[in-house]
Design a protein around this motif. Structure first.
Motif, PDB file in Angstrom:
ATOM      1  N   SER A   1       0.804  -1.224   0.000  1.00 60.58           N
ATOM      2  CA  SER A   1       0.000   0.000   0.000  1.00 60.58           C
ATOM      3  C   SER A   1       0.836   1.273   0.000  1.00 60.58           C
ATOM      4  N   VAL A   2       2.046   1.205   0.526  1.00 61.88           N
ATOM      5  CA  VAL A   2       2.964   2.352   0.491  1.00 61.88           C
ATOM      6  C   VAL A   2       4.014   2.168  -0.600  1.00 61.88           C
ATOM      7  N   ALA A   3       4.585   0.990  -0.669  1.00 63.98           N
ATOM      8  CA  ALA A   3       5.688   0.755  -1.599  1.00 63.98           C
ATOM      9  C   ALA A   3       5.254   0.899  -3.056  1.00 63.98           C
ATOM     10  N   GLN A   4       4.099   0.332  -3.412  1.00 60.77           N
ATOM     11  CA  GLN A   4       3.715   0.337  -4.823  1.00 60.77           C
ATOM     12  C   GLN A   4       3.420   1.732  -5.368  1.00 60.77           C
ATOM     13  N   PRO A   5       2.632   2.573  -4.687  1.00 56.94           N
ATOM     14  CA  PRO A   5       2.436   3.930  -5.218  1.00 56.94           C
ATOM     15  C   PRO A   5       3.738   4.705  -5.402  1.00 56.94           C
ATOM     16  N   ILE A   6       4.679   4.533  -4.473  1.00 58.20           N
ATOM     17  CA  ILE A   6       5.966   5.223  -4.592  1.00 58.20           C
ATOM     18  C   ILE A   6       6.755   4.693  -5.782  1.00 58.20           C
ATOM     19  N   MET A   7       6.763   3.395  -5.976  1.00 57.11           N
ATOM     20  CA  MET A   7       7.509   2.801  -7.090  1.00 57.11           C
ATOM     21  C   MET A   7       6.840   3.116  -8.432  1.00 57.11           C
ATOM     22  N   GLN A   8       5.510   3.107  -8.469  1.00 55.49           N
ATOM     23  CA  GLN A   8       4.808   3.478  -9.700  1.00 55.49           C
ATOM     24  C   GLN A   8       4.991   4.968 -10.005  1.00 55.49           C
TER      25      GLN A   8
END
Length: 548
Positions: free
Chosen positions: A112-119
């Protein structure tokens, strides 16, 4: 689908259990004894399959999404998962509250935190260079991988299993859906292969989720207590989690598991409320709404994106992995959803399973991911570097950057507790699903075999972590999902063939369903109103009066 009455396999399908245990233990042995070679093998398999899966998984998931929408809105929308007069077992609120915990849990906590930042920092759909507009796109892409498409996979498996179990009185197993295609052959070797593939995909899907959760717990404990992240500590955490889950299985502490599930729900609500109040409230509300609009506008384009230009590896890193993960996880979640959905119509089922968890997911990722994006864009925090260094620490880095003093540590501790309880309940339910399949659909498989599969699951998760961590877990689940995807296609054919016998003639306005079981043919009504199920002739029912 006979089960053994004696010996250590009493209550289980002996042949299927032996084959499944043998195959998984072989995987455990080679992965654990040759970790580097196993890592290289799995990575090579993934690289080999990627060009095929980039369009195959995309086409399959797109088809399932449109199929579920049609089932929920088309001529079969009033078909009931049970007899025509049967009512839902659970209230709507109780039902939908269980759906979210069943389908996501640990996975959404991890990403929930990692994916938005990586995207946000790298995706093929925006030319913006990590600015506020790119943040909206990054959040909407996260919605895509956790939204309607993924839940279409879960909902199809669930509605198919529930339909054949509750409307045709077949065992709650995958093979039951293939009876219209294979006939009595489902009781033989072909049916065994189908259920074994379901077990194989399920255990790799669960192992992947447990591995991610254990890595995240290690990162959280490192931030809060200063415990250094290490492979040995991750293995210790994993063993402790599985011991607790196995004890609860053997001792039958169902109340404890239920209390954990209820506690998860309310703790999750508290965490979301905390972020909304102490985080950048106006920004979180705004970006969640705007990213949702972007997701809705782009869903068709994203659903059919196949990376045909080969200009990035985004498709394989994200979409192929997530669709494989959802497919591998689907027998587990599908069986759980099927168990709690008896009495629902197709229309009610599709509306609840597709829309409600997606809405909850949008809020969850919007608040967690939106907070991290705000910290990166407007607070001068280098969240990107921290996430790129250790993706499992993303959640705790976000909480630390909120600058709320000791409250950030308290929230980190609460998140560790939430991850642990999700891991325990997922492991517990996972062993139940696997043993239910191997017990030919029995709702009460032997506790000893549930404990055995808890041990096997622990071993598999451990060797996959040792063999290479996140990348190996991803490669394993993508590969394990492929055989089961073929079963899904066959299940589609079985469900559609059976539905074609339903007595739901096309007409204007609302379509009605007669009280008579719709798969019964007129010439199959026996004496005294006894009905014979065309798909399952051994099952006879008393004819009920028609109703509107």
């Amino acid at each position: 689908m006979k089960v053994s009455n004696i010996g250590i396999f009493k209550g289980m399908n002996r042949k299927m259990s032996i084959i499944s245990i043998f195959l998984i233990l072989i995987s455990v042995f080679f992965t654990g004894y040759f970790p580097k070679k196993s890592e290289s093998f799995l990575q090579n398999i993934r690289e080999l399959l990627n060009p095929f899966l980039e369009w195959y998984y995309v086409l399959l998931v797109a088809f399932l999404l449109f199929l579920m929408i049609w089932l929920g809105m088309g001529r079969y929308r009033n078909v009931r998962l049970g007899s025509d007069a049967e009512q839902p077992e659970f209230t709507f609120f109780s039902w939908v509250s269980m759906l979210f915990a069943a389908g996501t849990g640990v996975g959404i906590l991890f990403w929930s935190v990692a994916q938005p930042i990586m995207q946000f920092q790298n995706n093929p759909f925006t030319n913006s260079n990590m600015n506020p507009e790119a943040a909206i796109v990054g959040l909407s892409l996260s919605y895509f991988h956790w939204g309607l498409n993924g839940w279409a996979i879960f909902s199809f498996i669930a509605i198919t299993m529930a339909y054949f179990a509750y409307r045709h009185n077949y065992p709650l197993t995958i093979r039951s859906a293939l009876y219209p295609i294979l006939g009595k052959k489902v009781d033989g070797p072909l049916g065994d292969i189908v259920d074994i593939l379901a077990v194989f995909g399920t255990i790799f899907g669960i192992a992947t989720t447990l591995g991610l959760g254990v890595q995240q717990m290690n990162a959280g404990l490192s931030h809060v207590l200063g415990i250094k992240s290490s492979l040995s500590f991750q293995l210790i955490v994993m063993v402790v989690i599985m011991v607790i889950a196995t004890i609860s299985v053997v001792s039958g502490v169902s109340k404890g598991v239920k209390l954990l599930s209820v506690g998860n729900f309310w703790l999750s609500i508290f965490v979301l409320a905390f972020l909304l109040v102490y985080g950048p409230t106006q920004y979180l509300i705004g970006i969640t709404i705007e990213a949702t609009g972007t997701y809705v506008q782009d869903i068709i384009k994203l659903t059919f994106h196949t990376n045909v230009t080969r200009d990035s590896d985004w498709q394989t890193v994200w979409t192929v992995f997530f669709w494989g993960w959802w497919i591998a996880w689907s027998p587990f979640v599908g069986m759980f959803i099927a168990r709690i959905s008896r009495g629902r119509t197709f229309g009610e089922f599709v509306a609840g399973v597709l829309l409600t968890p997606t809405l909850i997911t949008i809020i969850w990722i919007g608040l967690f991911g939106g907070t991290a994006l705000y910290e990166q864009l407007f607070m001068g925090k280098d969240v990107i570097s921290a996430v790129n260094t250790d993706v499992s620490a993303a959640l705790f880095i976000m909480l630390k950057n909120m600058d709320i003093g000791f409250m950030s540590e308290i929230m980190s501790i609460l998140m560790i507790v939430l991850i642990a309880t999700y891991l325990i309940t997922s492991a517990n339910a996972g062993t139940l699903v696997i043993t239910t399949i191997l017990a030919s659909g029995s709702i009460s498989p032997p506790s000893g075999h549930r404990a055995l599969w808890g041990v096997i699951m622990t071993l598999l998760t451990g060797v996959l972590i040792v063999a290479g961590g996140l990348k190996t877990l991803q490669a394993a689940v993508i590969t394990a999902a492929l055989p089961f995807s073929v079963i899904i296609i066959t299940m589609v054919a079985g469900l559609l063939k059976s539905l074609s016998l339903e007595n739901t003639p096309a007409r204007s306005g609302n379509q009605e369903i007669t009280a008579r079981e719709p798969w019964i043919l007129d010439d199959e009504v026996g004496e005294e109103g006894v009905l014979i199920d065309e798909l399952n002739p051994e099952v006879k029912r008393l004819e009920e009066p028609e109703y509107k």
